[in-house]
Motif scaffolding. Structure first.
Motif, PDB file in Angstrom:
ATOM      1  N   VAL A  91       1.212  -0.909  -0.003  1.00 30.55           N
ATOM      2  CA  VAL A  91       0.052  -0.102   0.290  1.00 30.55           C
ATOM      3  C   VAL A  91       0.772   0.947  -0.131  1.00 30.55           C
ATOM      4  O   VAL A  91       0.891   1.808  -0.822  1.00 30.55           O
ATOM      5  N   ASN A  92       1.639   1.492   1.319  1.00 24.79           N
ATOM      6  CA  ASN A  92       2.313   3.069   1.210  1.00 24.79           C
ATOM      7  C   ASN A  92       3.272   2.842   0.700  1.00 24.79           C
ATOM      8  O   ASN A  92       4.411   2.147   0.331  1.00 24.79           O
ATOM      9  N   GLU A  93       3.626   3.956  -0.545  1.00 28.79           N
ATOM     10  CA  GLU A  93       4.518   4.016  -1.754  1.00 28.79           C
ATOM     11  C   GLU A  93       4.162   3.402  -3.206  1.00 28.79           C
ATOM     12  O   GLU A  93       4.434   4.103  -3.641  1.00 28.79           O
ATOM     13  N   THR A  94       4.039   1.913  -2.875  1.00 25.79           N
ATOM     14  CA  THR A  94       3.376   1.659  -3.917  1.00 25.79           C
ATOM     15  C   THR A  94       2.000   2.088  -4.728  1.00 25.79           C
ATOM     16  O   THR A  94       2.079   2.289  -5.405  1.00 25.79           O
ATOM     17  N   LEU A  95       1.089   2.225  -3.628  1.00 26.65           N
ATOM     18  CA  LEU A  95      -0.748   2.667  -4.364  1.00 26.65           C
ATOM     19  C   LEU A  95      -0.603   4.313  -3.553  1.00 26.65           C
ATOM     20  O   LEU A  95      -0.455   4.702  -5.219  1.00 26.65           O
ATOM     21  N   LEU A  96       0.478   4.224  -2.555  1.00 27.18           N
ATOM     22  CA  LEU A  96      -0.088   5.953  -2.377  1.00 27.18           C
ATOM     23  C   LEU A  96       1.004   6.385  -2.193  1.00 27.18           C
ATOM     24  O   LEU A  96       2.365   5.590  -1.672  1.00 27.18           O
TER      25      LEU A  96
ATOM     26  N   PRO B  89      -3.700   8.547  -3.686  1.00 24.11           N
ATOM     27  CA  PRO B  89      -2.891   7.659  -4.731  1.00 24.11           C
ATOM     28  C   PRO B  89      -1.508   8.224  -5.765  1.00 24.11           C
ATOM     29  O   PRO B  89      -1.851   9.361  -6.125  1.00 24.11           O
ATOM     30  N   HIS B  90      -0.873   7.286  -6.493  1.00 21.20           N
ATOM     31  CA  HIS B  90       0.016   8.068  -7.347  1.00 21.20           C
ATOM     32  C   HIS B  90      -0.509   7.729  -8.636  1.00 21.20           C
ATOM     33  O   HIS B  90      -2.007   7.535  -8.954  1.00 21.20           O
ATOM     34  N   ALA B  91       0.002   9.071 -10.019  1.00 20.18           N
ATOM     35  CA  ALA B  91      -1.022   9.752 -10.250  1.00 20.18           C
ATOM     36  C   ALA B  91      -1.493   8.208 -11.902  1.00 20.18           C
ATOM     37  O   ALA B  91      -2.596   8.114 -12.656  1.00 20.18           O
ATOM     38  N   ASP B  92      -0.400   7.031 -11.799  1.00 16.31           N
ATOM     39  CA  ASP B  92      -0.700   5.859 -12.990  1.00 16.31           C
ATOM     40  C   ASP B  92      -1.711   4.542 -11.775  1.00 16.31           C
ATOM     41  O   ASP B  92      -1.848   3.802 -12.594  1.00 16.31           O
ATOM     42  N   VAL B  93      -2.449   5.194 -10.456  1.00 12.98           N
ATOM     43  CA  VAL B  93      -2.636   3.872  -9.395  1.00 12.98           C
ATOM     44  C   VAL B  93      -4.380   3.343  -9.953  1.00 12.98           C
ATOM     45  O   VAL B  93      -4.260   2.075 -10.346  1.00 12.98           O
ATOM     46  N   ILE B  94      -4.844   4.341 -10.437  1.00  8.92           N
ATOM     47  CA  ILE B  94      -6.978   4.741 -10.665  1.00  8.92           C
ATOM     48  C   ILE B  94      -7.059   3.606 -12.101  1.00  8.92           C
ATOM     49  O   ILE B  94      -7.552   2.634 -11.838  1.00  8.92           O
ATOM     50  N   GLU B  95      -5.936   4.469 -12.529  1.00  6.71           N
ATOM     51  CA  GLU B  95      -6.110   4.121 -14.021  1.00  6.71           C
ATOM     52  C   GLU B  95      -5.403   2.117 -14.577  1.00  6.71           C
ATOM     53  O   GLU B  95      -5.928   1.426 -15.101  1.00  6.71           O
ATOM     54  N   ALA B  96      -4.853   1.890 -14.032  1.00  7.53           N
ATOM     55  CA  ALA B  96      -4.446   0.475 -13.555  1.00  7.53           C
ATOM     56  C   ALA B  96      -4.637  -0.328 -13.196  1.00  7.53           C
ATOM     57  O   ALA B  96      -5.266  -1.170 -13.681  1.00  7.53           O
ATOM     58  N   LEU B  97      -5.480  -0.065 -11.809  1.00  6.50           N
ATOM     59  CA  LEU B  97      -6.485  -0.908 -11.410  1.00  6.50           C
ATOM     60  C   LEU B  97      -7.530  -0.795 -11.736  1.00  6.50           C
ATOM     61  O   LEU B  97      -8.225  -2.593 -12.015  1.00  6.50           O
TER      62      LEU B  97
END
Length: 494
Positions: free
Chosen positions: A55-60, A140-148
């Motif tokens: 979670v932390n740093e990977t996603l957030l 979340p990092h900018a890439d996270v939601i679209e990737a999920l």
């Protein structure tokens, strides 16, 4: 300061003292992991059944935390990496010394330690406020939601595994808008050991009911990747800014700059897997799987399974089952869509390939299913229809199809009733029942406690309802070669 130096010295001594014990406990696991890596270096990775995210740093993104910690440390934002590494360090100390405080408590203590080393006065309450408040609202990092979204659309099961508390990660996901993407959220709270301890990963795997090689761990921390790799998981390192791999650990299966790259890699792996398998005969693929399995298990276990095969063969099931020239058995079965199929109506229109697979838990079955999928057009062009039967529950069969990217819709042989009529059903030898029942979870797949399975039989049935081809082998590692089935279909269609 003297107390802090003594604490650090004690921690270092503890790490040295316990390292032989840790090594002794994990040697066999490391050997299994190395075998898995060696085997997979020669072929493409299997599609993971589940993706596990740190979670932390990977996603957030920890940027807001950097500002808060910096403020608590008199503007020293540059000390955030030191604080984080100190927190991870003492989570390891607590794990190895069989102690446990929450990650938030350790983080607060670590911040106070960093402040003391810099000559900065910081109370416990101020340290806690500096960490807990921003930690719960990280974006979340900018890439996270679209990737999920892309991974969910591709059918992946997505879960998280964090050192943070269960309540903490629930709040984090809610505030970051990530809750909808995750089927489960795992915290080390339940085992009271922090990642990268093996028990943290094993806890998630056990609950998910998957083997290590069927799961992919995604993290931006080299220590997390090393821990997951040690247990045998597939691994993906996300090289967030300032993050690098640990040179003494095995290289991850994937190294990406962000999650959008991971999505592309997984899509390419799926295509490459199909291409690689299509270049080999089914026998070659099954032999490779058998060699890989042989490396994973000690001689004593391999002997029990080999004796189990011979026990089944000694019942003469291969001779007593329906043979070429016998009349096929008619039956009505349903698929996971609730549709009913009558076998005689199918073969009245042309030859039918009738094939049993044991369950999605069986790697040999999955390889055979993919091989038949790749040859489905050839089977149909030869004038036949492929009909797949399985004792596993419809919802399990649907999962098996999704995992293997199959268009084939299996029919549920409820209680193996049809297999029994064809004479291909056998009772599992007593010596291997515990493995199938407790490790493979056969009752959960089949919805009953009967320790029975069908041979992985394949028949070709002509328009008159007569069996014209039969593959029957007590060895579950051997299956009908698609090319032989296709030739049998052509003969039956004449």
């Amino acid at each position: 300061m003297r107390n802090l130096r003594l604490t650090l010295a004690w921690a270092a001594a503890l790490l040295v003292a316990v390292s032989p014990l840790v090594n002794a406990q994990t040697t066999s696991e490391k050997n299994l992991k190395s075998d898995k890596k060696a085997a997979m270096s020669k072929e493409t990775l299997p599609r993971p059944k589940v993706i596990i995210f740190d979670v932390n740093e990977t996603l957030l993104d920890l940027a807001p935390l950097k500002s808060s910690v910096g403020k608590a440390l008199n503007g020293r934002e540059d000390l955030l990496p030191l604080w984080f590494s100190t927190m991870v360090h003492y989570s390891l100390v607590e794990t190895l010394s069989d102690d446990y405080h929450s990650f938030g408590e350790i983080g607060t203590a670590a911040l106070m330690m960093v402040a003391e080393t810099q000559g900065i006065e910081l109370s416990y309450d101020d340290a806690k406020t500096a960490i807990v408040t921003p930690l719960r609202s990280l974006p979340p990092h900018a890439d996270v939601i679209e990737a999920l979204k892309a991974l969910k659309a591709d059918g992946y099961k997505i879960v998280s595994l964090t050192n943070s508390s269960s309540v903490g990660v629930e709040t984090q996901f809610k505030n970051a808008g990530l809750t909808e993407f995750f089927e489960k959220r795992y915290s080390v709270d339940s085992v009271k050991k922090f990642k990268p301890h093996p028990e943290t990963y094993k806890m998630a795997l056990a609950d998910l009911g998957v083997k290590p090689e069927e799961a992919l761990m995604v993290a931006a921390h080299a220590w997390d990747i090393a821990g997951a790799d040690n247990v045998g998981l597939q691994t993906a390192f996300v090289a967030r800014p300032g993050k690098t791999l640990y040179p003494n650990a095995d290289k991850p299966d994937y190294v990406v700059n962000d999650l959008s790259e991971l999505v592309k890699h997984l899509a390419a792996t799926k295509t490459a897997q199909a291409d690689t398998e299509s270049d080999k005969t089914l026998a070659e693929q099954l032999a490779a799987q058998a060699a890989k399995s042989a490396k994973r298990f000690p001689e004593s276990v391999r002997k029990v399974y080999a004796e189990g095969i011979e026990t089944v063969r000694a019942t003469q099931i291969e001779e007593s089952a329906k043979q070429v020239g016998d009349a096929a058995i008619d039956a009505e079965l349903t698929n996971w869509n609730g549709e009913t199929v009558k076998l005689s109506e199918l073969w009245s229109e042309g030859p039918v390939v009738l094939m049993w697979y044991r369950g999605g838990w069986c790697p040999y079955c999955n390889i055979q299913l993919r091989a038949m999928q790749q040859n489905l057009d050839k089977i149909e062009n030869a004038g036949a229809r492929l009909v797949v039967l399985t004792p596993e529950l419809p919802e399990k069969a649907k999962e098996t199809a999704a995992t293997n990217n199959l268009d084939i819709v299996a029919l549920h042989d409820n209680g193996s009733a049809v297999a029994r009529k064809y004479g291909i059903l056998f009772k599992l030898p007593a010596a291997i029942v515990p493995s199938y029942r407790d490790k493979l979870k056969l009752p959960e797949y089949n919805g009953n406690d009967a320790m029975e399975l069908p041979l992985s039989a394949t028949y070709v049935i002509d328009k008159s309802g007569t069996i014209t081809y039969a593959f029957l082998d007590a060895d579950y590692k051997k299956r009908a070669e698609p090319a032989d089935v296709i030739e049998a279909v052509k003969a039956a269609a004449k």
